[in-house]
Design a protein around this motif. Structure first.
Motif, PDB file in Angstrom:
ATOM      1  N   ASN A 109       0.894  -1.226   0.127  1.00  0.00           N
ATOM      2  CA  ASN A 109      -0.006  -0.004  -0.048  1.00  0.00           C
ATOM      3  C   ASN A 109       0.669   1.480  -0.065  1.00  0.00           C
ATOM      4  O   ASN A 109       1.810   1.296   0.674  1.00  0.00           O
ATOM      5  CB  ASN A 109      -0.826   0.116   1.216  1.00  0.00           C
ATOM      6  CG  ASN A 109      -2.148  -1.015   1.209  1.00  0.00           C
ATOM      7  OD1 ASN A 109      -2.593  -1.380   2.439  1.00  0.00           O
ATOM      8  ND2 ASN A 109      -2.128  -1.636   0.179  1.00  0.00           N
ATOM      9  N   ARG A 147       1.720  -5.414   3.026  1.00  0.00           N
ATOM     10  CA  ARG A 147       0.636  -5.856   3.364  1.00  0.00           C
ATOM     11  C   ARG A 147       0.581  -7.593   2.962  1.00  0.00           C
ATOM     12  O   ARG A 147       1.179  -7.883   2.030  1.00  0.00           O
ATOM     13  CB  ARG A 147      -0.516  -5.231   2.789  1.00  0.00           C
ATOM     14  CG  ARG A 147      -0.649  -3.692   2.965  1.00  0.00           C
ATOM     15  CD  ARG A 147      -0.912  -3.450   4.474  1.00  0.00           C
ATOM     16  NE  ARG A 147      -2.006  -4.046   5.018  1.00  0.00           N
ATOM     17  CZ  ARG A 147      -3.280  -3.955   4.895  1.00  0.00           C
ATOM     18  NH1 ARG A 147      -3.759  -2.793   4.403  1.00  0.00           N
ATOM     19  NH2 ARG A 147      -4.240  -4.655   5.416  1.00  0.00           N
ATOM     20  N   TRP A 196      -5.470  -6.152   9.308  1.00  0.00           N
ATOM     21  CA  TRP A 196      -6.599  -5.465   8.798  1.00  0.00           C
ATOM     22  C   TRP A 196      -7.016  -5.647   7.320  1.00  0.00           C
ATOM     23  O   TRP A 196      -8.272  -5.339   7.015  1.00  0.00           O
ATOM     24  CB  TRP A 196      -5.875  -3.999   8.622  1.00  0.00           C
ATOM     25  CG  TRP A 196      -5.555  -3.312   9.774  1.00  0.00           C
ATOM     26  CD1 TRP A 196      -6.126  -2.762  10.854  1.00  0.00           C
ATOM     27  CD2 TRP A 196      -4.026  -3.557  10.243  1.00  0.00           C
ATOM     28  NE1 TRP A 196      -5.425  -2.249  11.947  1.00  0.00           N
ATOM     29  CE2 TRP A 196      -3.920  -2.824  11.581  1.00  0.00           C
ATOM     30  CE3 TRP A 196      -3.002  -4.198   9.883  1.00  0.00           C
ATOM     31  CZ2 TRP A 196      -2.862  -2.766  12.389  1.00  0.00           C
ATOM     32  CZ3 TRP A 196      -1.638  -3.948  10.614  1.00  0.00           C
ATOM     33  CH2 TRP A 196      -1.792  -3.212  12.043  1.00  0.00           C
ATOM     34  N   ASP A 221      -8.915  -4.434   4.329  1.00  0.00           N
ATOM     35  CA  ASP A 221      -8.766  -3.027   4.506  1.00  0.00           C
ATOM     36  C   ASP A 221      -7.703  -2.334   4.916  1.00  0.00           C
ATOM     37  O   ASP A 221      -6.565  -2.635   5.229  1.00  0.00           O
ATOM     38  CB  ASP A 221      -9.996  -2.584   5.841  1.00  0.00           C
ATOM     39  CG  ASP A 221     -11.201  -3.271   5.419  1.00  0.00           C
ATOM     40  OD1 ASP A 221     -11.891  -3.149   4.388  1.00  0.00           O
ATOM     41  OD2 ASP A 221     -11.802  -3.839   6.581  1.00  0.00           O
ATOM     42  N   SER A 222      -7.580  -0.803   5.057  1.00  0.00           N
ATOM     43  CA  SER A 222      -6.296  -0.119   5.198  1.00  0.00           C
ATOM     44  C   SER A 222      -5.938  -0.442   6.863  1.00  0.00           C
ATOM     45  O   SER A 222      -6.718  -0.749   7.531  1.00  0.00           O
ATOM     46  CB  SER A 222      -6.595   1.469   5.223  1.00  0.00           C
ATOM     47  OG  SER A 222      -7.142   1.733   6.128  1.00  0.00           O
ATOM     48  N   TRP A 250      -5.446   1.847   8.989  1.00  0.00           N
ATOM     49  CA  TRP A 250      -6.117   2.798   9.781  1.00  0.00           C
ATOM     50  C   TRP A 250      -7.513   2.484  10.051  1.00  0.00           C
ATOM     51  O   TRP A 250      -8.151   3.018  10.841  1.00  0.00           O
ATOM     52  CB  TRP A 250      -6.096   4.095   9.152  1.00  0.00           C
ATOM     53  CG  TRP A 250      -4.640   4.436   9.102  1.00  0.00           C
ATOM     54  CD1 TRP A 250      -3.642   4.862  10.050  1.00  0.00           C
ATOM     55  CD2 TRP A 250      -3.839   4.372   7.636  1.00  0.00           C
ATOM     56  NE1 TRP A 250      -2.377   5.213   9.431  1.00  0.00           N
ATOM     57  CE2 TRP A 250      -2.449   4.820   8.331  1.00  0.00           C
ATOM     58  CE3 TRP A 250      -4.228   4.096   6.609  1.00  0.00           C
ATOM     59  CZ2 TRP A 250      -1.513   5.211   7.091  1.00  0.00           C
ATOM     60  CZ3 TRP A 250      -3.205   4.151   5.634  1.00  0.00           C
ATOM     61  CH2 TRP A 250      -1.929   4.740   5.828  1.00  0.00           C
ATOM     62  N   SER A 251      -7.969   1.226   9.761  1.00  0.00           N
ATOM     63  CA  SER A 251      -9.221   0.657  10.148  1.00  0.00           C
ATOM     64  C   SER A 251      -9.178  -0.256  11.133  1.00  0.00           C
ATOM     65  O   SER A 251      -8.043  -0.445  11.912  1.00  0.00           O
ATOM     66  CB  SER A 251      -9.923  -0.069   8.850  1.00  0.00           C
ATOM     67  OG  SER A 251      -9.200  -1.152   8.738  1.00  0.00           O
ATOM     68  N   GLU A 252     -10.325  -0.664  11.690  1.00  0.00           N
ATOM     69  CA  GLU A 252     -10.302  -1.601  12.973  1.00  0.00           C
ATOM     70  C   GLU A 252      -9.867  -3.027  12.418  1.00  0.00           C
ATOM     71  O   GLU A 252      -9.854  -3.587  11.414  1.00  0.00           O
ATOM     72  CB  GLU A 252     -11.819  -1.892  13.421  1.00  0.00           C
ATOM     73  CG  GLU A 252     -12.161  -1.101  14.479  1.00  0.00           C
ATOM     74  CD  GLU A 252     -13.453  -1.327  14.978  1.00  0.00           C
ATOM     75  OE1 GLU A 252     -13.397  -2.656  15.606  1.00  0.00           O
ATOM     76  OE2 GLU A 252     -14.389  -0.377  14.842  1.00  0.00           O
ATOM     77  N   LYS A 253      -9.052  -3.561  13.502  1.00  0.00           N
ATOM     78  CA  LYS A 253      -8.422  -4.881  13.135  1.00  0.00           C
ATOM     79  C   LYS A 253      -9.548  -5.908  12.963  1.00  0.00           C
ATOM     80  O   LYS A 253     -10.551  -6.056  13.683  1.00  0.00           O
ATOM     81  CB  LYS A 253      -7.469  -5.255  14.222  1.00  0.00           C
ATOM     82  CG  LYS A 253      -6.128  -4.497  14.262  1.00  0.00           C
ATOM     83  CD  LYS A 253      -5.087  -4.905  15.305  1.00  0.00           C
ATOM     84  CE  LYS A 253      -3.828  -4.049  15.110  1.00  0.00           C
ATOM     85  NZ  LYS A 253      -2.920  -4.757  16.297  1.00  0.00           N
ATOM     86  N   HIS A 254      -9.267  -6.853  12.168  1.00  0.00           N
ATOM     87  CA  HIS A 254     -10.193  -7.783  11.938  1.00  0.00           C
ATOM     88  C   HIS A 254      -9.719  -9.135  12.653  1.00  0.00           C
ATOM     89  O   HIS A 254     -10.765 -10.245  13.081  1.00  0.00           O
ATOM     90  CB  HIS A 254     -10.270  -8.243  10.517  1.00  0.00           C
ATOM     91  CG  HIS A 254     -10.816  -7.046   9.519  1.00  0.00           C
ATOM     92  ND1 HIS A 254     -12.047  -6.488   9.604  1.00  0.00           N
ATOM     93  CD2 HIS A 254     -10.303  -6.554   8.578  1.00  0.00           C
ATOM     94  CE1 HIS A 254     -11.957  -5.631   8.838  1.00  0.00           C
ATOM     95  NE2 HIS A 254     -11.010  -5.408   8.190  1.00  0.00           N
TER      96      HIS A 254
END
Length: 137
Positions: A75, A93, A99, A102-103, A105-109
């Protein structure tokens, strides 16, 4: 409010010149940030030669990260919404990182343990520091 990127503070600088500094970011192994030395907000604030120099460095570092760390994706981002000082994120990545897709800066999955070793990071830093290692193909 003073700009937190105008002066280097507790940064792991791995390369610098008159235009920018390259730092290793601890959040993710191999995450590199290029920060412009002067306070400008956008790429179009650079003259064309400066723009080319910055983009050549982005390209070079991305190639090094791919070669050394073998991520599934890279990214590259220049946001500046919170800190309007031109800086570029180059982030390795992995398909199952915390994440993805997603980026960062999003919530961790999920939780994720990087396989990146200290030796991998040392190799990456050495290659970034080496100006003769253009990695152009």
């Amino acid at each position: 409010m003073a700009c937190p990127l105008c002066a280097s503070q507790n940064e792991n600088i791995i390369k610098s010149n008159n235009l920018f500094r390259v730092i290793l970011v601890d959040e993710i192994p191999g995450f590199v940030r290029i920060i412009l030395n002067r306070h400008i907000a956008e790429f179009s604030d650079l003259n064309f030669d400066e723009y080319c120099e910055v983009m050549k460095e982005v390209y070079r570092i991305e190639k090094i990260i791919r070669e050394v760390l073998n991520p599934d994706k890279i990214n590259v981002a220049s946001l500046g919404n919170y800190v309007p000082h031109l800086h570029i994120h180059i982030i390795p990545r992995y398909k199952n990182d915390a994440w993805f897709p997603d980026s960062i800066w999003s919530e961790k999955h999920r939780s994720y343990k990087y396989k990146t070793t200290k030796e991998d990071i040392e190799k990456l830093v050495k290659k970034v520091k080496n100006e003769n290692n253009s990695n152009e193909s």
